[in-house]
Design a protein around this motif. Structure first.
Motif, mmCIF file in Angstrom:
data_model
loop_
_atom_site.group_PDB
_atom_site.id
_atom_site.type_symbol
_atom_site.label_atom_id
_atom_site.label_comp_id
_atom_site.label_asym_id
_atom_site.label_seq_id
_atom_site.Cartn_x
_atom_site.Cartn_y
_atom_site.Cartn_z
ATOM 1 N N THR A 171 126.796 -34.662 -9.187
ATOM 2 C CA THR A 171 126.020 -35.876 -8.971
ATOM 3 C C THR A 171 125.581 -35.941 -7.516
ATOM 4 O O THR A 171 126.308 -35.510 -6.617
ATOM 5 C CB THR A 171 126.822 -37.143 -9.321
ATOM 6 O OG1 THR A 171 127.963 -37.225 -8.463
ATOM 7 C CG2 THR A 171 127.276 -37.118 -10.764
ATOM 8 N N ALA A 172 124.392 -36.471 -7.329
ATOM 9 C CA ALA A 172 123.847 -36.625 -5.977
ATOM 10 C C ALA A 172 123.141 -37.970 -5.894
ATOM 11 O O ALA A 172 122.247 -38.265 -6.695
ATOM 12 C CB ALA A 172 122.879 -35.494 -5.654
ATOM 13 N N LEU A 173 123.570 -38.784 -4.951
ATOM 14 C CA LEU A 173 122.944 -40.088 -4.735
ATOM 15 C C LEU A 173 122.405 -40.141 -3.315
ATOM 16 O O LEU A 173 123.159 -39.979 -2.345
ATOM 17 C CB LEU A 173 123.964 -41.205 -4.945
ATOM 18 C CG LEU A 173 123.450 -42.631 -4.696
ATOM 19 C CD1 LEU A 173 122.357 -42.998 -5.687
ATOM 20 C CD2 LEU A 173 124.594 -43.627 -4.778
ATOM 21 N N THR A 174 121.113 -40.336 -3.195
ATOM 22 C CA THR A 174 120.483 -40.460 -1.879
ATOM 23 C C THR A 174 119.763 -41.801 -1.821
ATOM 24 O O THR A 174 119.034 -42.174 -2.750
ATOM 25 C CB THR A 174 119.489 -39.323 -1.626
ATOM 26 O OG1 THR A 174 118.515 -39.298 -2.679
ATOM 27 C CG2 THR A 174 120.207 -37.984 -1.605
ATOM 28 N N SER A 175 119.992 -42.520 -0.735
ATOM 29 C CA SER A 175 119.406 -43.846 -0.601
ATOM 30 C C SER A 175 118.885 -44.019 0.821
ATOM 31 O O SER A 175 119.586 -43.706 1.790
ATOM 32 C CB SER A 175 120.458 -44.917 -0.913
ATOM 33 O OG SER A 175 119.967 -46.207 -0.633
ATOM 34 N N TYR A 176 117.658 -44.530 0.938
ATOM 35 C CA TYR A 176 117.013 -44.748 2.227
ATOM 36 C C TYR A 176 116.547 -46.203 2.279
ATOM 37 O O TYR A 176 115.827 -46.669 1.391
ATOM 38 C CB TYR A 176 115.822 -43.804 2.402
ATOM 39 C CG TYR A 176 116.156 -42.364 2.116
ATOM 40 C CD1 TYR A 176 116.669 -41.530 3.107
ATOM 41 C CD2 TYR A 176 115.981 -41.830 0.838
ATOM 42 C CE1 TYR A 176 116.993 -40.211 2.838
ATOM 43 C CE2 TYR A 176 116.301 -40.519 0.564
ATOM 44 C CZ TYR A 176 116.805 -39.715 1.572
ATOM 45 O OH TYR A 176 117.135 -38.406 1.298
ATOM 46 N N ARG A 177 116.967 -46.905 3.317
ATOM 47 C CA ARG A 177 116.700 -48.344 3.394
ATOM 48 C C ARG A 177 116.197 -48.699 4.789
ATOM 49 O O ARG A 177 116.720 -48.205 5.790
ATOM 50 C CB ARG A 177 117.984 -49.121 3.090
ATOM 51 C CG ARG A 177 117.851 -50.638 3.149
ATOM 52 C CD ARG A 177 119.208 -51.274 2.882
ATOM 53 N NE ARG A 177 119.172 -52.721 2.985
ATOM 54 C CZ ARG A 177 118.891 -53.547 1.987
ATOM 55 N NH1 ARG A 177 118.619 -53.036 0.795
ATOM 56 N NH2 ARG A 177 118.870 -54.861 2.155
#
Length: 997
Positions: free
Chosen positions: A417-423
C-alpha cells in the motif's frame, strides 16, 4: 585661617546620601535569570512567557529556553506560562537564578477535537464525537490500529474471534448500518478520505476521533452511514532546532488457550471408536508457542519554518501453527513548511507498507480437535508413502489428518500500500483560509494457493493444483475548502466552511488456477499444470472505475460560549447508481448549550445538553449494480465434437437487469446527549441516546424472466434477478461514558474510565420494494454431515435481525434419543439472537512514583452463539464414532445422546462474557543524561482470562457468518461459531522505549 570642618561634614553627608540612594536603587532593580524546560523531555521551551505577578512586566524565553528579567521593589512572584503547559507561579525570594520545569496540560491538549475538515474546541461540540489519545490506547502487541480502540468508545464494537494474526478486525459503530455496502466506519487518515487502515502503524498514531452520530458524519455524505474514524498520525517536531528520536522494541509470546475438552484415546475406544493403536494429542502436534518481534523507530524535529517526522515500523507476528505468520514493514514521512510569514503552509504525508502473510487451511483446527486420537501422525506403508507423503490417512468422509492438512496446503499473500498526500493552506486574510489537498491511495495484492499432489483433501483428486491472484486498487481524491471566521457581534462568533471534491476509484484483478502437475511446483509455475478447465481450475479478470463528485458546506455559531449551533449539507453525485438517482443530499443540524455558563449548577462544572439530526448515505461495493452487467457464461461446443476446438466459445450471461432508479442507502439518525463535568472537571463524561432509521438497503432480488422491468419502463427482464433498494431497518441505543482524573492521595494515583452501551437490537421494518421482496430471509445451514437442509437464522419483517430459529430440545429418552418440539422448519421457535444487548469497557491506570500499571476489562452480554462443535461432535451415535467427541459442561452424559447430530436449542448458548483484555506494568527510569529524554521498561499481557458460560472456542460476538462468502447476506446471519475457528491465544510481551534528544 578658614574653618573647613563644617564644609567637610556637609560633603561627607551628601556623599553618604548618594551611596545610600544608589544602594537602594540597586536593591530595587536587581536582575533574575533562568531556564524554562519541558518536565517530561527536559528540552528547553522557547517562547514561554515570564511575567511578574500582578503586572504587565515580563519577557519571553529565547531558543534555549533562557530569560533575563529586571525586578523592582515589591516583586515577589513570577508567573510562567506557555500554550499546552500548566501555568506555574515561582516565589522569587533571594533567588537570582531559577530553573522551571513545565508540566504538560493534558486537559488543555484535549480541548481541540478533530472533526470533518478541521477541528473544534471540545466545549463547542454539539454532536456525539469522542477523542481518544495515546495514553488511553490499549497496550501490548497491537498489530492493527483498530485494536487501539477496542472497548474504549461506547457504541464502537471491534471484534476478531480467535487469534489468527492474518485476520482483520470487524468494526461496527452503533450496530448494523447496511447488509453488504460499507459496513465498517469510514477511515479518514490525515485528511485522506477512505484511506486503508493498513497505511498507518499503531505506533505512529497521535490521536483517534470517532464521529458517532449522523450529524457529525453527514459532512462526509455518501460515505458516512457506518460512522467515521479520523486518525491523526504523529506530529512533527515543533521546537526550533531540536531533534527527537524514539525507539520502541518488544517481543511477544503467544500460546493457545481455551481448548475444548475431548475424549482421551482410552475413552474414545471405550465409546466404540476405531483403535489404530497410537495415542496422539493432535492439538499438541499442530500448535506451539509462537514468538513475535516488533521494532518502531522515529525521528522528528524542526529547522527554520520546517517540521518533519520520519518513522520505520517492522512487525513479525507468527501464529501458533507453523506456516501462519504476518510480516509487516511500514515507513512514514511527514513534512511541513511555512512561508510568507507562515501565511502559506505546505504539508506532505507519505506512507508505504509491505505485508507478507502466510496461512494454512483453518479446517486444520477442526480436525486437530476431532481427529481419531488413536491414529498416528505418519505411517510407513507403501500406500501412505507413495500416495499421502507418509502421513496417516483413511478414506472416510470428512476425515483429514490435520498435520498433513497444515503442511500439504499453503496460502501466501503480499500486499503493498502507498498513500501520498499533498496539502496547501493559504491565509488570504487573517480570518479567511483556502485549502487544497490531493491524495492517492494505492493497494496492490498478490496471493497464491497451493495443494500438493499428496494432499488428501484436494490435491489428490486434482493431481495437484495451484493458483495466483492479483488485485489492484487506486483511489485519487482532490478536495478544496474555504474557511471563514468572524465575530458577528461582541458575543456571537461564526465559522463558515465550503468545499468541493472529486474522487476516482479504479479496481482491477486477475486470477488463474490450474491442476494436474507432474511435480509439486506451485503457483510460480502455473504453466506446468496440464488442465486449465473444469474443477479446481479458473481463469478470470476484471476492471471497473467509478467517480464521486461532491459539494459541501458547514456553518458553526458560538454565542458567548453558552449556545453552540452547527449545520451542514453535502451533495454528492455517484456514477454507480441509476441514471435517475445519481445525486443525493445529506443535511445535518445540531445544537447544544452549556448551562453552567448561565446557572449556578453546584457540583457541575459543565452540563451541556445537545440535540442532533443527520442524514448519511452508503456507497455500494460495486459500481455496476444498476447497469444490468453481462458476464461470462458456460463454454459452448457448437458442433459437439470434442476433437475440434475452433468452435468452442464462452457464452454471454446477464447477471442482473438494469435499474435506472437504484439509489443511495440512507440513514436518518436522531441523537440526544449530555456532556458533563463534576467537581471542576475531576469527573467528566457523556450520555447519549440515539435512534436510526435506515432505508433503501441494496439487495439482489429474484424476478420473473420475461416480465416487465418496473425500473426500466418499456423493457422486460432478461435476467433472473435485479438489484433494488429493498430493506428498511430501525435501531436505537443508549451510551454512557465517564472518567475520573487521578483519584488518590500521595504518590499513588488511579485514573479509571468506564463506558457501556445498551442496544435496542435492529428491527427489520421492510423487505420489499413494490411487488418485489420477501417476508423473511433464511440463511446459515449448520453444514455437513447431515445438517445442510435447514437454515437456522431467520430474518422476518417486524422482528429483530439475526434471530436463531430451530426445534426446542424437550428432553432425552431413556436410551438417549432426542425429544424435539418439531421437525418442521416452519414451526421452529426462536432460540436466541446473535447480536448483543450491550457491551462495556473498563480501563484503569495506576501510577506510583516511576511505576505505572494499566489494565482493561471488556465484555458483551445478551448475545447467543451456535456452538458448532457441540452441534456436530458431542453425540455418541455409531456414525459419530469416526470422530472424537467434545465433552463440555453442557454435554449430556446420563444418558449419552445417541441420536444423529441435529440442530436444536441445546447447542445455542448464551455467550455473555467479561475478559481481562490487556494489562501492562511499566517503569520509567530517571535519567539526567543530556541526550536521553526518557527510558521505559514494560511488560504486558493480552487475553489473560475470560469469564463466561459459553463452552465453545471464543464467546466473542460474531456479526457475520465466516463461511458465507456473499457480502450481502453474511451480515444477515450473525451468531455462528463455525468449526474452522482459529484457536484463541494468550499473549505476553516484554519491551523497552527510549527517547533521545
Amino acid at each position: 585661617m578658614s574653618n573647613y570642618l563644617p564644609k567637610l561634614k556637609s560633603l561627607m553627608l551628601a556623599f553618604a546620601l548618594v551611596l545610600s540612594v544608589m544602594a537602594t536603587v540597586n536593591a530595587q532593580n536587581r536582575t533574575i535569570s533562568g531556564t524554562i524546560l519541558d518536565a517530561a523531555l527536559g528540552d528547553p521551551v522557547p517562547g514561554a512567557t515570564v511575567l511578574v505577578k500582578g503586572t504587565t512586566r515580563g519577557t519571553a524565553t529565547d531558543l534555549d529556553g533562557k530569560f533575563t528579567l529586571q525586578l523592582q521593589a515589591g516583586d515577589q512572584t513570577l508567573v510562567v506560562s506557555f500554550v499546552g503547559y500548566l501555568t506555574q507561579e515561582i516565589e522569587i525570594g533571594n533567588q537570582t537564578t531559577i530553573t522551571v520545569n513545565l508540566e504538560e496540560d493534558i486537559q488543555s491538549l484535549q480541548e481541540a477535537v478533530v472533526i470533518g475538515y478541521g477541528s473544534q474546541d471540545k466545549k463547542e461540540i454539539t454532536s456525539a464525537v469522542v477523542g481518544v489519545k495515546p495514553e488511553d490506547f490499549n497496550r501490548g502487541n497491537i498489530t492493527n490500529p483498530a485494536q487501539l480502540l477496542q472497548g474504549k468508545v461506547a457504541g464502537l464494537s471491534i471484534t476478531r474471534p480467535g487469534g489468527n494474526p492474518n485476520n482483520g478486525f470487524t468494526v461496527r459503530l452503533r450496530g448494523l448500518s447496511t447488509f453488504g455496502a460499507n459496513s465498517s466506519p469510514l477511515i479518514v487518515l490525515d485528511g485522506v478520505i477512505g484511506a486503508s487502515i493498513e497505511n498507518v502503524d499503531p505506533n505512529d498514531i497521535q490521536s483517534i476521533d470517532v464521529l458517532k452520530d449522523g450529524s457529525a458524519a453527514a459532512i462526509y455524505g455518501a460515505r458516512g452511514s457506518s460512522g467515521v474514524i479520523l486518525i491523526t498520525t504523529t506530529k512533527q517536531g515543533k521546537k526550533e532546532g531540536t531533534t527527537n528520536v524514539n525507539i520502541n522494541t518488544f517481543g511477544t509470546m503467544d500460546q493457545a488457550t481455551n481448548l475444548i475438552p475431548v475424549l482421551s484415546p482410552e475413552e474414545f475406544v471405550a465409546r466404540g471408536g476405531t483403535d489404530f493403536g497410537s495415542k496422539t494429542d493432535w492439538r499438541d502436534e499442530l500448535i506451539d508457542n509462537a514468538f513475535s518481534y516488533t521494532t518502531n523507530a522515529s525521528v522528528s524535529g524542526s529547522f527554520g519554518n520546517s517540521n518533519y517526522m520520519a518513522a520505520v515500523n517492522y512487525r513479525d507476528n507468527n501464529g501458533i501453527v507453523n506456516g501462519v505468520g504476518n510480516e509487516r514493514l511500514n515507513t512514514r514521512l511527514n513534512l511541513s513548511q511555512g512561508a510568507l510569514n507562515n501565511r502559506l503552509r505546505l504539508n506532505i504525508n507519505l506512507s508505504f507498507t509491505n505485508v507478507d502473510s502466510e496461512s494454512i487451511n483453518d479446517a486444520a483446527f477442526r480436525y486437530a480437535t476431532i481427529y481419531n486420537p488413536t491414529a498416528p501422525i505418519t505411517e510407513s506403508t507403501e500406500t501412505a508413502i507413495n500416495r499421502f507423503g507418509g502421513y496417516f490417512q483413511r478414506d472416510l468422509f470428512d476425515f483429514y489428518n490435520p498435520v498433513a492438512l497444515a503442511k500439504q496446503q499453503k496460502f501466501v499473500g503480499e500486499t503493498k500500500t502507498a498513500l501520498t498526500s499533498y496539502r496547501a493552506e493559504f491565509d488570504i486574510l487573517s480570518n479567511l483560509t483556502l485549502t487544497a489537498q490531493y491524495s492517492q491511495d494505492r493497494r496492490n495484492t498478490l496471493s497464491g494457493g497451493f495443494w500438493s499432489l499428496q494432499d488428501f483433501q484436494v490435491g489428490i483428486g486434482a493431481t495437484g493444483s495451484a493458483e495466483r491472484n492479483t488485485f489492484d486498487r487506486k483511489q485519487r481524491i482532490f478536495e478544496s475548502t474555504l474557511r471563514y471566521e468572524t465575530d458577528l457581534s461582541d458575543k456571537l462568533n461564526m465559522t463558515l466552511l465550503g468545499g468541493v471534491g472529486v474522487q476516482y476509484t479504479t479496481n482491477q484483478g486477475f486470477n488463474a488456477r490450474v491442476r494436474q502437475y507432474l511435480f509439486d511446483l506451485g503457483w510460480n509455475n502455473l504453466g506446468a499444470g496440464a488442465i486449465r478447465v473444469g474443477n479446481n481450475t479458473n481463469v478470470s479478470s476484471f476492471a471497473n472505475e467509478d467517480q464521486l463528485n461532491s459539494v459541501f458546506g458547514r456553518a458553526n455559531f458560538n454565542w458567548d460560549n453558552i449556545v453552540f449551533v452547527s449545520a451542514s449539507v453535502r451533495s454528492e453525485t455517484y456514477s454507480g447508481f441509476g441514471e435517475n438517482n445519481q445525486t443525493g443530499i445529506f443535511p445535518a443540524f445540531s445544537v447544544g448549550s452549556d448551562f453552567t455558563q448561565v446557572f449556578d449548577m453546584g457540583l457541575f462544572s459543565q452540563f451541556k445538553p445537545r440535540v442532533s439530526y443527520g442524514v448519511t448515505g452508503n456507497l455500494p461495493p460495486s459500481p455496476t449494480l444498476a447497469l444490468g452487467v453481462y458476464g461470462n457464461g458456460n463454454r459452448i461446443d457448437l458442433d459437439g465434437d470434442p476433437l475440434t476446438q475452433n468452435d468452442i466459445f464462452v457464452g454471454i450471461n446477464q447477471f442482473s437487469n438494469p435499474n435506472k432508479d437504484l439509489k443511495w442507502e440512507t440513514k436518518k439518525e436522531f441523537n440526544v446527549g449530555i456532556d458533563f463535568g463534576i467537581w471542576d472537571n475531576k469527573v467528566t463524561g457523556s450520555v447519549d441516546y440515539y435512534t436510526r432509521n435506515i432505508s433503501d438497503l441494496l439487495f439482489n432480488v429474484p424476478v420473473a424472466t420475461g416480465a416487465p422491468n418496473p425500473f426500466d419502463p418499456g423493457r422486460f427482464n432478461t435476467a433472473s434477478s435485479t438489484w433494488v433498494n429493498l430493506a428498511d431497518l430501525r435501531a436505537a441505543g443508549f451510551e454512557f461514558a465517564v472518567g475520573v482524573t487521578q483519584i488518590g492521595k500521595g504518590a499513588l494515583k488511579w485514573t479509571p474510565n468506564l463506558n457501556f452501551t445498551i442496544y435496542d437490537k435492529t428491527t427489520i421494518e421492510s423487505l420489499s420494494n413494490g411487488d418485489l421482496g420477501f417476508e423473511e430471509l433464511r440463511f446459515a445451514t449448520p453444514g455437513s454431515p447431515g445438517q445442510n437442509n435447514n437454515p437456522i437464522i431467520y430474518n422476518r419483517v417486524g422482528q429483530t435481525l439475526g434471530d436463531i430459529y430451530g426445534p426446542k430440545l424437550n428432553g432425552l429418552t431413556e436410551d438417549g434419543q432426542y425429544i424435539l418440539s418439531t421437525t418442521d422448519p416452519n414451526q421452529f421457535e426462536k432460540l436466541g439472537n446473535g447480536l448483543p444487548k450491550g457491551e462495556f469497557g473498563f480501563a484503569n491506570n495506576l501510577m506510583w512514583g516511576q511505576w505505572n500499571l494499566s489494565f482493561f476489562l471488556r465484555g458483551a452480554w445478551g448475545h447467543d452463539l451456535y456452538n458448532s462443535y457441540r452441534g456436530f461432535y458431542e453425540n455418541a451415535d455409531p456414525a459419530s464414532n469416526t470422530w472424537n467427541s467434545v465433552i463440555t459442561d453442557k454435554t449430556p452424559t446420563n444418558p449419552l445422546v445417541v441420536s444423529t447430530p441435529t440442530f436444536n436449542s441445546s447447542v445455542v448458548e448464551d455467550a455473555s462474557f467479561i475478559r481481562l483484555d490487556n494489562m501492562e506494568l511499566g517503569y520509567n527510569v530517571k535519567t539526567k543524561s543530556a541526550n536521553l529524554s526518557s527510558l521505559r521498561f514494560y511488560a504486558a499481557a493480552q487475553n489473560l482470562f475470560t469469564i463466561t458460560n459459553y463452552t465453545g472456542i471464543d464467546p466473542e460476538v460474531r456479526t457475520n457468518d465466516s463461511e458465507n462468502g456473499d457480502a450481502f447476506t453474511s451480515a444477515l446471519s450473525p451468531g455462528i461459531e463455525r468449526r474452522n475457528t482459529y484457536f484463541q491465544t494468550r499473549s505476553f510481551t516484554l519491551g523497552v522505549t527510549v527517547n533521545f534528544k
